[in-house]
Design an enzyme around this catalytic site. Structure first.
Site, PDB file in Angstrom:
ATOM      1  N   GLU A  92      32.693  33.172  40.385  1.00 34.58           N
ATOM      2  CA  GLU A  92      33.744  32.432  39.716  1.00 34.58           C
ATOM      3  C   GLU A  92      33.148  31.384  38.768  1.00 34.58           C
ATOM      4  OE1 GLU A  92      36.486  30.896  42.637  1.00 34.58           O
ATOM      5  OE2 GLU A  92      37.416  29.640  41.118  1.00 34.58           O
TER       6      GLU A  92
ATOM      7  N   HIS B  71      38.833  34.542  42.005  1.00 33.58           N
ATOM      8  CA  HIS B  71      39.372  33.375  42.685  1.00 33.58           C
ATOM      9  C   HIS B  71      40.218  33.775  43.884  1.00 33.58           C
ATOM     10  CE1 HIS B  71      40.535  29.205  42.960  1.00 33.58           C
ATOM     11  NE2 HIS B  71      41.770  29.625  43.207  1.00 33.58           N
TER      12      HIS B  71
ATOM     13  N   ASN C 236      30.168  66.834  34.720  1.00 34.34           N
ATOM     14  CA  ASN C 236      30.996  67.803  34.035  1.00 34.34           C
ATOM     15  C   ASN C 236      32.352  67.211  33.673  1.00 34.34           C
ATOM     16  OD1 ASN C 236      29.824  70.235  33.476  1.00 34.34           O
ATOM     17  ND2 ASN C 236      31.397  71.353  34.620  1.00 34.34           N
TER      18      ASN C 236
END
Lengths: 121, 731
Positions: free
Chosen positions: B66, B44, B464
């Protein structure tokens, strides 16, 4: 109709002989053989062949330089590159320099004939 | 407005980061309403900010996001992997748009496609579980596509629900991105034809890439190549079987085109179709407009209700955009002008150039710079003041030119970095670890060849870190750490280098464990191990045959060790360093040259010749007295800081002469990998930046020679390849 005149360029006698046999069997006239780029340029000027086969890696003058020189003198020259495997970049350079087509060694006889026919009509 | 931009950018990044965190949490615990609320708030706020700034695409996209989150909050739909993936996709896109504010319009198609997916929230409702499973597959594949975000423009727009029947079998609109479509439309106004060319090469033909190149070149001579499938790059790299397709815009006769292609040998078939693109693109456009105006038609009976709701909810901004589109539809002239202006706009910013042409340009400028140095040197001899002034000018301009040309080859490292957030997220999900990746400095630019090659090493380092670096959540908690692990990937300039680092706040590397492992694997002896400092022990990680994973997992420990990372970085004239603190984390630092075309070298004289040794390969220079030189088993050595250093005579190694007695020996200590040696030369001549010229094919693979360069006075100098000299055992 007389066979088209071809100039064979290759630094190995074996390859020149192989090419010559294939071409003569298929009705081409081998106008001359050149062992390097320098000879190819000289013989091209002297004999004005209809078609040229051009090796790339050769002593004295390589095929690409020879193609450039021939094209400079005769923009209508019809050159087919006969290259070894794995020379992608060089083949592209040769094409950009004016070669009309290429085949890869070791070649099948009909391939070189096809290439020459397409290039030379 | 501009002054608020930085603030917007900073805040937007913050909200996006919040969204990532929330999403990761949500994925773990779908019932976590706090995270949902937090994410909703972030979306928002972003929408509000973007709206204020006038970034319409972001506004619209966050609006749809939203809405989706709202449905999620009200419990109408539930969190699942597909949904999370879609939310991630949306977040990635917003991030991308924020990063590319200047050019965001270009990605309208991508955004549109995503918006359609977001609007189709119902598919995630529990009732539609069956369909959702199906849709999930689609969403998953598209997520993958989004991952490859280096070039979103190239990503093919796939508008959802394009169920409009098409006259042609070939749906070119599916194949093209927005930009390509615009180009086609532009061409159509000019009355050009669009040809769909399908070429099949003979199965047994060799050097297929060159064949394809010939075809591409031949058709390009007859028109404008709009698209190649696979891409021209893939064709060049021979990433195709025997067939490929080209879209050409232009006005050659189909017959002419056919015969051009068939005049190339080893072509099995060439099939040429004239496309009626006009109609199809029109349909496409109408559909787009409809989609913008309302819900897609496929919404069936519920559509009217939905549409109404959607209409009411739509922002004024979106409505405005809609009107604009409506206008265009009404007036072909307006459409044309838009097509044209969009072309101009993109045209102003970027031009696509073949890399071969760029390389050639770089090469030519290199030659120019070399010759400039020569001319300048000659000019100094004449003592002509006017000449000197203009030469200085020439020097300045050509230096600028060189710099400008170099930047042409530079691309932001972002291209590589962009794929990592998703990768790390997926990995951490897979490993059940909570890992946050933060990236900075992605705008740092370096040579494209280097950018192309550091992807794999970085993937390895990041894997890694996730796999071995970051501990399990329990362990982290026990050690009083934030349960979420942190990995930061960072890039910045440092002089003529770019430094890229991968840092984690994980367990770190234990020197003792490294020693034990190395002894177990026979990499070093126990005696050697005892003499190693902690730092040296940590560096053992770069030795070949080393892998610290206790078990082979599918994340790392696939037999590709850190030594490969080191080798590949070194092959780029770069270096790798590791710093680690037990319990606190590790940091791997890559130092890369900006470009591969110009290198810093030390010029040395040997047997009347000058050689250039790349600075990266040199660890130090010494002057050695004859009495320091000893002979062990027929080899010359010196003792340097308690280490025995083999000494070779450069002349001898290169076969240019024999060892000459001298009062004092200038020695260049060179290093490649773990090998180190001293090279006796006649003279140290100082550092110089040189332009690398590769050697022609006849003499390409000479041991010890990496290339050549031309000096200011016209002399040709060989650049030594220290690695191959050391490898060969000649040095």
């Amino acid at each position: 109709m007389l066979g088209k005149k071809v100039l064979i360029t290759d630094d190995t006698a074996f390859m020149r002989m192989t090419l010559k046999n294939v071409l003569e069997k298929n009705g081409y006239e081998v106008a001359a053989e050149a062992e390097d780029g320098v000879q190819a340029v000289e013989k091209y000027e002297e004999l004005k062949p209809d078609l040229v086969t051009m090796d790339i890696t050769m002593p004295n003058m390589d095929g690409i330089t020879a193609i450039k020189k021939i094209m400079e003198k005769d923009p209508q020259a019809k050159i087919v590159v006969v290259s070894a495997m794995g020379q992608k970049a060089l083949v592209i350079e040769a094409l950009n320099s004016g070669a009309k087509d290429f085949i890869v060694k070791p070649f099948q006889p009909d391939r070189i004939v096809e290439a020459l026919q397409k290039v030379g009509g | 407005m501009e002054e608020y931009r930085d603030l917007f950018l900073a805040e937007a990044q913050e909200y996006l980061q919040n969204m990532t965190n929330c999403l990761l949490e949500l994925e773990k615990d779908p019932s976590d309403n706090d995270q949902l609320t937090e994410m909703f708030r972030a979306a928002h706020s972003l929408k509000g900010m973007a709206g204020t700034m006038g970034y319409e695409l972001i506004t619209e996209l966050t609006h749809d996001l939203e809405n989706m989150l709202d449905h999620l909050r009200s419990g109408e739909i539930t969190v699942g992997t597909d949904l999370v993936n879609l939310l991630f996709e949306a977040e990635d896109m917003i991030r991308f748009l924020v990063d590319n504010l200047e050019s965001q319009e270009e990605y309208q198609g991508d955004v549109k496609a995503l918006q359609d997916k977001l609007k189709n929230w119902e598919q995630f409702s529990p009732e539609k579980a069956a369909e959702a499973a199906q849709a999930g597959q689609v969403s998953a594949t598209e997520t993958e596509a989004a991952e490859d975000k280096a070039e979103p423009a190239a990503k093919e727009a796939q508008p959802d629900g394009s169920s409009v029947p098409k006259a042609e079998d070939i749906k070119i609109s599916d194949l093209l991105n927005e930009f390509e479509k615009e180009t086609l439309k532009e061409g159509m106004f000019k009355g050009e034809n669009i040809y769909y060319i399908h070429v099949k090469l003979r199965e047994d033909s060799l050097l297929k890439s060159v064949r394809a190149y010939m075809v591409v070149k031949a058709v390009e001579a007859q028109g404008e190549l709009i698209k190649a499938i696979p891409s021209v790059q893939d064709l060049e790299d021979e990433n195709f079987q025997d067939e490929f397709t080209l879209l050409l815009m232009g006005n050659p006769e189909a017959k002419e085109l056919q015969s051009t292609i068939e005049s190339i040998s080893e072509i099995d078939q060439a099939h040429i179709t004239l496309l009626d693109v006009d109609e199809e693109l029109e349909l496409q456009r109408d559909e787009e407009v409809e989609a913008a105006a309302a819900q897609p038609e496929q919404k069936e009976q519920r559509a009217p209700v939905e549409e109404k709701k959607e209409q009411v909810g739509k922002e004024a901004l979106a409505a405005k955009a809609k009107d604009e589109k409506g206008d265009e539809k009404a007036s072909p002239a307006a459409k044309k002008s838009r097509a044209a202006s969009s072309l101009n706009r993109s045209g102003d910013k970027t031009v696509r150039v073949e890399t071969a042409k760029l390389d050639n340009l770089v090469n030519l400028v290199g030659e120019l710079v070399i010759n400039r140095t020569r001319v300048v040197e000659l000019g100094k001899k004449t003592e002509d003041e006017a000449l000197e002034v203009s030469l200085e000018q020439l020097e300045r301009i050509s230096t600028d030119l060189q710099g400008a040309v170099m930047t042409l080859r530079m691309v932001p490292i972002k291209q590589v970095f962009d794929r990592f957030p998703r990768m790390v997220r997926d990995l951490s999900v897979e490993k059940g670890k909570d890992v946050n990746l933060s990236i900075s400095g992605e705008e740092t630019e370096l040579d494209r060849t280097i950018v192309n090659q550091i992807g794999d090493p970085l993937v390895h380092l990041l894997r890694n870190s996730v796999d071995h670096g970051i501990e399990n959540e329990e362990v982290r908690r026990k050690n009083g750490k934030d349960p979420a692990g942190k990995i930061s990937l960072e890039a910045h300039h440092e002089g003529s280098h770019v430094v890229v680092s991968v840092e984690d706040d994980g367990a770190g590397i234990e020197p003792e464990k490294m020693k034990e492992k190395s002894i177990d694997k026979g990499i070093i002896s126990r005696e050697e191990a005892d003499t190693l400092t902690d730092d040296e022990a940590v560096k053992l990680i770069f030795r070949s045959g080393f892998s610290t994973a206790d078990q082979v997992t599918d994340v790392s420990g696939r037999g590709v060790g850190m030594d490969v990372v080191k080798t590949s970085i070194e092959s780029l004239n770069g270096t790798v360093e590791v710093r680690s603190e037990v319990g606190k984390g590790s940091k791997f630092i890559l130092r890369l040259p900006l470009t591969l075309a110009i290198i810093r070298t030390l010029m040395v004289g040997s047997a009347e010749e000058i050689y250039a040794i790349p600075i990266e390969a040199i660890s130090e220079n010494l002057f050695v007295e004859p009495e320091e030189l000893r002979t062990i088993q027929g080899e010359r050595v010196i003792t340097l800081r308690d280490e025995v250093l083999p000494i070779y005579c450069l002349e001898e190694s290169l076969g240019m002469g024999t060892f000459q007695e001298k009062e004092v020996y200038p020695v260049v200590v060179v290093q490649a990998g773990e090998k180190k040696a001293g090279l006796v030369v006649d003279e140290l001549m100082g550092q110089q930046e040189i332009v690398i010229k590769s050697l022609s094919n006849f003499i390409k693979d000479i041991v010890g020679v990496a290339g050549a360069t031309v000096l200011g006075d016209g002399r040709v100098t060989l650049i030594l390849d220290v690695a191959s000299l050391l490898e060969d055992g000649r040095v």
